[in-house]
Every structure is written in structure tokens, then in C-alpha cells.
Design a protein around this motif. Structure first.
Motif, PDB file in Angstrom:
ATOM      1  N   ASP A   1       0.857  -1.182   0.000  1.00 40.71           N
ATOM      2  CA  ASP A   1       0.000   0.000   0.000  1.00 40.71           C
ATOM      3  C   ASP A   1       0.896   1.236   0.000  1.00 40.71           C
ATOM      4  O   ASP A   1       1.272   1.762   1.048  1.00 40.71           O
ATOM      5  N   GLY A   2       1.259   1.681  -1.214  1.00 42.74           N
ATOM      6  CA  GLY A   2       2.147   2.832  -1.324  1.00 42.74           C
ATOM      7  C   GLY A   2       3.535   2.512  -0.804  1.00 42.74           C
ATOM      8  O   GLY A   2       4.199   1.581  -1.282  1.00 42.74           O
ATOM      9  N   ASP A   3       3.963   3.252   0.209  1.00 44.90           N
ATOM     10  CA  ASP A   3       5.301   3.033   0.771  1.00 44.90           C
ATOM     11  C   ASP A   3       5.257   2.119   1.999  1.00 44.90           C
ATOM     12  O   ASP A   3       6.231   2.022   2.740  1.00 44.90           O
ATOM     13  N   LYS A   4       4.125   1.438   2.178  1.00 42.60           N
ATOM     14  CA  LYS A   4       3.969   0.526   3.317  1.00 42.60           C
ATOM     15  C   LYS A   4       3.552  -0.857   2.825  1.00 42.60           C
ATOM     16  O   LYS A   4       3.030  -1.018   1.723  1.00 42.60           O
ATOM     17  N   ILE A   5       3.779  -1.832   3.663  1.00 41.55           N
ATOM     18  CA  ILE A   5       3.312  -3.195   3.387  1.00 41.55           C
ATOM     19  C   ILE A   5       2.496  -3.669   4.581  1.00 41.55           C
ATOM     20  O   ILE A   5       2.926  -3.552   5.735  1.00 41.55           O
ATOM     21  N   ARG A   6       1.322  -4.182   4.283  1.00 39.67           N
ATOM     22  CA  ARG A   6       0.467  -4.759   5.327  1.00 39.67           C
ATOM     23  C   ARG A   6       0.636  -6.274   5.319  1.00 39.67           C
ATOM     24  O   ARG A   6       0.391  -6.928   4.304  1.00 39.67           O
ATOM     25  N   VAL A   7       1.042  -6.817   6.440  1.00 36.92           N
ATOM     26  CA  VAL A   7       1.199  -8.261   6.582  1.00 36.92           C
ATOM     27  C   VAL A   7       0.080  -8.773   7.481  1.00 36.92           C
ATOM     28  O   VAL A   7      -0.073  -8.306   8.620  1.00 36.92           O
TER      29      VAL A   7
ATOM     30  N   ALA B   1       7.457  -1.124  12.505  1.00 34.93           N
ATOM     31  CA  ALA B   1       6.333  -2.059  12.435  1.00 34.93           C
ATOM     32  C   ALA B   1       5.329  -1.735  13.531  1.00 34.93           C
ATOM     33  O   ALA B   1       5.710  -1.560  14.696  1.00 34.93           O
ATOM     34  N   THR B   2       4.062  -1.662  13.158  1.00 33.66           N
ATOM     35  CA  THR B   2       3.009  -1.370  14.132  1.00 33.66           C
ATOM     36  C   THR B   2       1.862  -2.361  13.946  1.00 33.66           C
ATOM     37  O   THR B   2       1.536  -2.763  12.824  1.00 33.66           O
ATOM     38  N   ILE B   3       1.278  -2.740  15.057  1.00 31.03           N
ATOM     39  CA  ILE B   3       0.162  -3.683  15.035  1.00 31.03           C
ATOM     40  C   ILE B   3      -1.134  -2.957  14.727  1.00 31.03           C
ATOM     41  O   ILE B   3      -1.430  -1.902  15.302  1.00 31.03           O
ATOM     42  N   GLU B   4      -1.922  -3.530  13.828  1.00 31.48           N
ATOM     43  CA  GLU B   4      -3.226  -2.968  13.470  1.00 31.48           C
ATOM     44  C   GLU B   4      -4.191  -4.130  13.270  1.00 31.48           C
ATOM     45  O   GLU B   4      -4.237  -4.739  12.211  1.00 31.48           O
ATOM     46  N   GLY B   5      -4.932  -4.482  14.326  1.00 35.44           N
ATOM     47  CA  GLY B   5      -5.826  -5.635  14.262  1.00 35.44           C
ATOM     48  C   GLY B   5      -5.034  -6.921  14.132  1.00 35.44           C
ATOM     49  O   GLY B   5      -4.121  -7.182  14.914  1.00 35.44           O
ATOM     50  N   ASP B   6      -5.368  -7.717  13.104  1.00 33.12           N
ATOM     51  CA  ASP B   6      -4.646  -8.958  12.849  1.00 33.12           C
ATOM     52  C   ASP B   6      -3.523  -8.754  11.833  1.00 33.12           C
ATOM     53  O   ASP B   6      -3.042  -9.704  11.219  1.00 33.12           O
ATOM     54  N   SER B   7      -3.116  -7.514  11.669  1.00 34.09           N
ATOM     55  CA  SER B   7      -2.072  -7.183  10.701  1.00 34.09           C
ATOM     56  C   SER B   7      -0.945  -6.414  11.369  1.00 34.09           C
ATOM     57  O   SER B   7      -1.090  -5.867  12.463  1.00 34.09           O
ATOM     58  N   VAL B   8       0.177  -6.372  10.664  1.00 29.93           N
ATOM     59  CA  VAL B   8       1.296  -5.515  11.049  1.00 29.93           C
ATOM     60  C   VAL B   8       1.641  -4.651   9.851  1.00 29.93           C
ATOM     61  O   VAL B   8       1.816  -5.162   8.728  1.00 29.93           O
ATOM     62  N   ILE B   9       1.710  -3.336  10.068  1.00 26.91           N
ATOM     63  CA  ILE B   9       2.050  -2.382   9.020  1.00 26.91           C
ATOM     64  C   ILE B   9       3.557  -2.134   9.082  1.00 26.91           C
ATOM     65  O   ILE B   9       4.076  -1.728  10.115  1.00 26.91           O
ATOM     66  N   VAL B  10       4.233  -2.395   7.974  1.00 27.25           N
ATOM     67  CA  VAL B  10       5.693  -2.334   7.927  1.00 27.25           C
ATOM     68  C   VAL B  10       6.131  -1.263   6.924  1.00 27.25           C
ATOM     69  O   VAL B  10       5.617  -1.214   5.800  1.00 27.25           O
ATOM     70  N   SER B  11       7.102  -0.432   7.330  1.00 27.82           N
ATOM     71  CA  SER B  11       7.578   0.619   6.434  1.00 27.82           C
ATOM     72  C   SER B  11       8.958   1.089   6.856  1.00 27.82           C
ATOM     73  O   SER B  11       9.426   0.798   7.961  1.00 27.82           O
ATOM     74  N   SER B  12       9.602   1.822   5.961  1.00 28.63           N
ATOM     75  CA  SER B  12      10.880   2.466   6.245  1.00 28.63           C
ATOM     76  C   SER B  12      11.032   3.669   5.336  1.00 28.63           C
ATOM     77  O   SER B  12      10.725   3.575   4.130  1.00 28.63           O
ATOM     78  N   PRO B  13      11.531   4.790   5.856  1.00 26.76           N
ATOM     79  CA  PRO B  13      11.761   5.958   4.997  1.00 26.76           C
ATOM     80  C   PRO B  13      12.821   5.701   3.939  1.00 26.76           C
ATOM     81  O   PRO B  13      12.903   6.439   2.948  1.00 26.76           O
ATOM     82  N   ASP B  14      13.610   4.653   4.122  1.00 24.67           N
ATOM     83  CA  ASP B  14      14.671   4.347   3.155  1.00 24.67           C
ATOM     84  C   ASP B  14      14.192   3.473   1.998  1.00 24.67           C
ATOM     85  O   ASP B  14      14.956   3.207   1.075  1.00 24.67           O
ATOM     86  N   VAL B  15      12.939   2.984   2.078  1.00 23.98           N
ATOM     87  CA  VAL B  15      12.393   2.141   1.014  1.00 23.98           C
ATOM     88  C   VAL B  15      11.062   2.748   0.562  1.00 23.98           C
ATOM     89  O   VAL B  15      10.023   2.553   1.200  1.00 23.98           O
ATOM     90  N   LYS B  16      11.101   3.492  -0.555  1.00 26.19           N
ATOM     91  CA  LYS B  16       9.904   4.202  -1.027  1.00 26.19           C
ATOM     92  C   LYS B  16       8.915   3.275  -1.715  1.00 26.19           C
ATOM     93  O   LYS B  16       7.701   3.495  -1.671  1.00 26.19           O
ATOM     94  N   ASN B  17       9.446   2.233  -2.382  1.00 21.01           N
ATOM     95  CA  ASN B  17       8.580   1.298  -3.100  1.00 21.01           C
ATOM     96  C   ASN B  17       8.865  -0.132  -2.633  1.00 21.01           C
ATOM     97  O   ASN B  17       9.541  -0.909  -3.321  1.00 21.01           O
ATOM     98  N   PRO B  18       8.354  -0.492  -1.480  1.00 21.72           N
ATOM     99  CA  PRO B  18       8.673  -1.811  -0.897  1.00 21.72           C
ATOM    100  C   PRO B  18       7.998  -2.957  -1.640  1.00 21.72           C
ATOM    101  O   PRO B  18       6.905  -2.801  -2.195  1.00 21.72           O
TER     102      PRO B  18
END
Length: 560
Positions: free
Chosen positions: A451-457, A504-521
Motif C-alpha cells: 500500500d504505497g510506501d507501506k506493506i500490510r502483513v 512495524a506497528t500492530i493494526e488488528g490482525d495485521s502488522v504495518i511495515v515501512s521504512s523511509p529508506d524504502v519508497k517502493n517496498p
């Protein structure tokens, strides 16, 4: 001449009276204090005179058969009901065998390498657990370590009632597993311990099964070469290897000297005292230099393909069982891609040969070990790759996995906390084998969405929900760890395949993962290292299993 005629007449008389005969015999797995499997047909087998009728009875259950031309016999008793009331099994032919103090419940095989072999007496809580190990409804059978080129029909071992003395030297993981199963299922539990430290999975797999898979065919070819070259290998062993070892031992003993021998003598006295007091044994003193290792005789090397299947699994087949627990993988960590085939091949091999369908098979995933790598650059091979191969084996029916990524020891390949290992194995077994609707696993990777610069696991087995957790204590009375303030262990990468640590942050049954160093993960990894720092749990305090969403570097995995 007259005396010879008298002797011949006496022999004929004995034969006609049936005195000289092959008594009905049973393999060692049948004996006093054993547990028979409830709820399914129970095989009995053994030897007798050719054509001799053999009858086995227990309570109202009875079955008869005749020995074949080779003197072998096998029969099946109908399904037995669980009972904690000691009973007797009678095996009758021309002679009668009475097997006493028999219970009916669930039988489990505990197998693998040194972490399954790791005894209760060495566990972190041995001083507390050993005095309490008085469980008449738990029975323990230890198969004597035997490696051989040919499948054996019998083994050496005996059934013991679980007591402080018998439990002390038995598998700690197997003991804690049995304790949990017995307490929750309220039936007697029999544990068959068949394990050998340092051994690879191919040693526990039949030669026929290895030969049938391209990925493991090389093991079968190696086995065949050893068997055909055995006379020459034995000659070399006697004339070269053994004398060299004996010379090395003499040199080692002279260099180590009397001082170490005194330390060992004192240690033996302390062990005896600890055993008498129901305490944990002190560690054996380390010599100034390690002793030379005696070379295995040709055909009896426990690391050779199929030798442990032949000597330690074949003799207990087809004893009726509920399932098996397995604690192994360290010795195959250099070949994780191969293990993807080898491990399920071994499981399927056992199930086929036992002839009891797809019985439950539960294993321990490799724990965290070795120095911690502070950078997210772990290759896909080695221990992370082996853990992945173990997780992939869950595709087989009626399987389960106990994740131990949080209770390892960075400096010891044999972590001492086996209490949580046994409990986690039991949780998986309670769900898979007994159909309990419980949270039996920590979070496991399900799906990923960019999702953009983030990945939902997203995860399965989240139980009461995801949370930041803390590992159980590795040592008795160890202070509880302080919970971390943030989720750790996640890394992220773009198309360049360069991983960096991620937020990484918990959101329900998911974890939202991101880094400012990776714009297109495009990829995420979690706990992907030999000894990762990681803290994702569910609210039931079970850790998330390591995973990756990519399949990069697989071709190089075998070289790591």
C-alpha cells in the motif's frame, strides 16, 4: 555305541514331548508397565515354532493366529478402551508370557537429535521437577542407541513407570509433553524415546524412501556404496583407524594427566549425591583439551543414511501409537532446500510403514542460536532457511509445529528451557490429535499487500490478538524481561533486494511495515536470522513464526 543309542533315544523322547521347541517370544517393545494404544486396533507380533498357534488376550479382548513357515506371527487385538487400572496381557502358545501392570491410553514416539535427547536432569528447572516426577499413569520406554545397515526386528529397552529415577534420564521435552497430555486428556500416556544427538534426518529415513526422491537419491547411493565396500572398510577400520584412535587416546590421557581424572572422580561423587537428593546434576568438568572421538565402525555410523531408521525405528514398527513428536534440524541446517524434501519424505515414510494412516506428527522449529547479527542481511540458507523448510512441511496433513524462536540460547545449542518446548508441542498435539478448539500456535504469516510506501502483513493464529511480548525465562527464577516499547524483528526491501530495518506497528490482525529508506517496498522478512531480536506474539503468549514474503537467494541457500 550303546551310550550313543541311549542319547539318541532321549533326544527323540524330548522332541516328541515338545520340550525342545522355540518358545513364543515378543520384541522388547512389549513388556511389563507398557501402555497400549486406545481406540484403534493393536498389533502384537513375535516368533514361535512354524505353525504354532499363538493367542493374545487382555481382559475381554482376544485374538489368535499361527506362526508362518519362518516362525513369525502377527495378530491384531480389537480396539481397547482407555484405562488407568493396571491389567495383564497374556501371550500363549506352547509356553505362556504374562505382561503385568499394563495400562491403556495414548502412546507417543519422541525422536530426533540432541535436543530431544536432552535429559530432564539437565533442564533449567530439574531441581524442582525431578522430585515431583511421580506419575504412575505415565510410562517411559528408551530405545538403546543402535546404528546398523540392515533393518532390525528388535531393539534393547524396557518400559518404566515414571518416577524421579526413570524420568531423570529421559527426554525433558518428551517428559513435559507427556505431563501436559496426561493432565489434559486424563488418560495414561506412554512415551517411546528413540533419539541420538547430532544426527541428520536422512539417518532416520528408510533407504527405499530416500531412493525414491531425486533430492535425496544421493543418500541412497552413498548407503549402497558403503554396503558393497563393507569388507574393505572394516579392514581399514581394524588396521588403520582404530589403532590411530587408540594411540591418540593414550596421548590425550598422558597430556590431560591425573588432575582432570581427580576432577571427574569428584564430579561422579557429586552426581551420585545430587541423584540421592533429587537435585540437578552438576555439569561435567571440561578437560583442558577435548578427547579424540572414536571413529564409528563401518556400518554403525549414526550419521549414515537409514542406519537409525534400521536400528531404532524399524524395531518398534508397527507398535500402535497416537503420534510422534520430533526435535531435530540442526544437523541439516547446511542444506535447507534439500530439507524441504527430506523432512516430509521421512514423515511420509514413517506413516506408510506404520500402516496406521496419517498419524499426528508435531515438531519443534529451530530455536534462536549463535551471535546476534545486528544487520538485516541474513541469507536465505542456514538456520533461517531450515526453519522455513520446517514451516513448509505443515502442508502435510495432521502436522503441527512448536515455535521456539524466543527460548534459545545464543551460546548453547542445547537451551535448557524444555518446559515451554514440551508445552508448545502439547498445545499443537491437543489441537491436531485431539481436536481441541484452542489457541495452539503463535501468529503465522498469511498474506501481504503493498500500500504505497507501506506493506500490510496479515496473520493467522492470532488468538486473542497480536501484541508485543516477552520471552519466557531461560533459567529457573530468572527475573521477567521488561516488555519492549516497540515491535522489532521486521525488515523491508524494494526491488533492489536490499533489506533495512523497518518500523512495524500492530493494526488488528495485521502488522504495518515501512521504512523511509524504502519508497517502493516489495518484500518483508521477520525474525529472519540465526538469532533474531523479535517480539511479535499473540495474547496467549505464543511467539510468531519467522517468515519471509520473498523467495530470493534460494539458489545460493545451500552454500550458506
Amino acid at each position: 555305541m550303546k551310550s550313543k543309542s541311549i542319547a539318541m533315544a532321549a533326544l527323540v523322547s524330548l522332541l516328541s514331548a515338545g520340550v525342545l521347541r522355540a518358545d513364543v517370544k515378543l520384541p522388547a517393545i512389549f513388556g511389563d508397565h507398557m501402555v497400549l494404544q486406545r481406540g484403534q486396533k493393536v498389533p502384537f507380533w513375535g516368533t514361535a515354532d512354524a505353525g504354532e498357534e499363538v493367542t493374545v488376550s487382555i481382559g475381554d479382548a482376544k485374538s489368535s493366529t499361527k506362526a508362518d513357515a519362518d516362525g513369525k506371527w502377527k495378530l491384531m487385538l480389537n480396539s481397547l478402551k482407555a484405562s488407568d487400572q493396571p491389567t495383564e496381557v497374556t501371550v500363549a502358545g506352547k509356553n505362556t508370557i504374562s505382561i503385568k501392570n499394563v495400562l491403556v491410553g495414548d502412546v507417543w514416539v519422541a525422536s530426533g537429535q540432541s535436543n530431544m535427547q536432552f535429559a530432564l536432569g539437565e533442564a533449567h528447572n530439574a531441581s524442582v521437577e525431578i522430585p515431583k516426577a511421580k506419575h504412575p499413569n505415565i510410562r517411559l520406554f528408551s530405545v538403546t542407541r543402535t546404528a546398523t545397515l540392515n533393518p532390525q526386528s528388535d531393539c534393547t529397552g524396557r518400559w518404566d513407570v515414571c518416577s524421579p529415577d526413570s524420568a531423570r534420564g529421559f527426554s525433558a521435552a518428551g517428559y513435559f509433553f507427556a505431563l501436559d497430555v496426561q493432565e489434559t486428556q486424563k488418560v495414561p500416556v506412554g512415551m517411546i524415546g528413540t533419539y541420538w544427538g547430532g544426527t541428520p534426518a536422512q539417518a532416520w529415513t528408510s533407504i527405499e524412501a530416500l531412493a525414491n526422491q531425486p533430492a535425496t537419491k544421493g543418500f541412497a547411493e552413498s548407503f549402497s556404496r558403503t554396503k558393497s565396500d563393507l569388507p574393505a572398510l572394516e579392514e581399514k577400520y581394524k588396521k588403520e583407524l582404530l589403532p590411530a584412535y587408540e594411540a591418540a587416546i593414550k596421548k590425550w590421557e598422558s597430556e590431560v594427566g591425573e588432575e582432570y581424572n581427580k576432577l571427574v572422580k569428584t564430579w561422579n561423587e557429586e552426581v551420585a549425591k545430587a541423584k540421592a537428593e533429587g537435585k540437578a546434576a552438576p555439569p561435567k568438568p571440561t578437560p583442558p583439551k577435548p578427547a579424540p572421538k572414536k571413529p564409528a565402525a563401518p556400518g554403525s555410523n549414526p550419521n549414515m543414511p537409514s542406519t537409525l531408521y534400521n536400528g531404532m525405528i524399524a524395531p518398534i514398527i508397527p507398535y500402535a501409537i497416537k503420534g510422534a513428536i520430533w526435535y531435530q534440524g540442526e544437523s541439516n541446517a547446511g542444506q535447507p532446500m534439500q530439507y524441504r524434501t527430506l523432512f516430509p519424505t521421512m514423515i511420509t515414510d514413517w506413516r506408510t510403514r506404520w500402516g496406521q494412516g496419517d498419524f499426528t506428527f508435531v515438531w519443534v522449529q529451530l530455536a534462536n542460536y549463535k551471535a546476534r547479527n545486528e544487520e538485516p542481511i541474513q541469507a536465505s540458507g542456514g538456520w533461517p532457511g531450515l526453519r522455513e523448510a520446517q514451516s513448509m512441511t505443515l502442508k502435510l496433513p495432521n502436522t503441527g509445529q512448536a515455535v521456539t524462536i524466543d527460548i534459545g540460547d545464543d551460546s548453547n545449542i542445547h537451551p535448557k528451557n524444555k518446559l515451554d518446548v514440551g508445552r508448545r508441542l502439547a498445545l499443537a498435539a491437543r489441537h491436531v490429535a485431539y481436536g481441541e478448539d484452542i489457541v495452539f500456535s503463535g501468529p503465522t504469516y498469511d498474506a501481504v499487500k503493498v500500500d504505497g510506501d507501506k506493506i500490510r502483513v496479515t496473520f493467522k493464529n492470532t488468538g486473542g490478538g497480536l501484541e508485543i511480548g516477552t520471552p519466557p525465562p531461560v533459567r529457573l527464577n530468572q527475573p521477567a524481561a521488561v516488555p519492549a516499547s516497540e515491535l522489532i524483528g521486521f525488515s523491508i526491501a524494494g526491488e533492489d533486494k536490499k533489506f533495512v530495518w523497518a518500523k512495524a506497528t500492530i493494526e488488528g490482525d495485521s502488522v504495518i511495515v515501512s521504512s523511509p529508506d524504502v519508497k517502493n517496498p516489495v518484500a518483508v522478512r521477520y525474525a529472519w536470522a540465526e538469532n533474531p531480536a523479535c517480539n511479535l506474539y499473540n495474547k496467549e503468549k505464543l511467539p510468531a513464526s519467522p517468515f519471509r514474503t520473498d523467495d530470493w537467494n534460494d539458489a545460493a541457500a545451500e552454500k550458506k
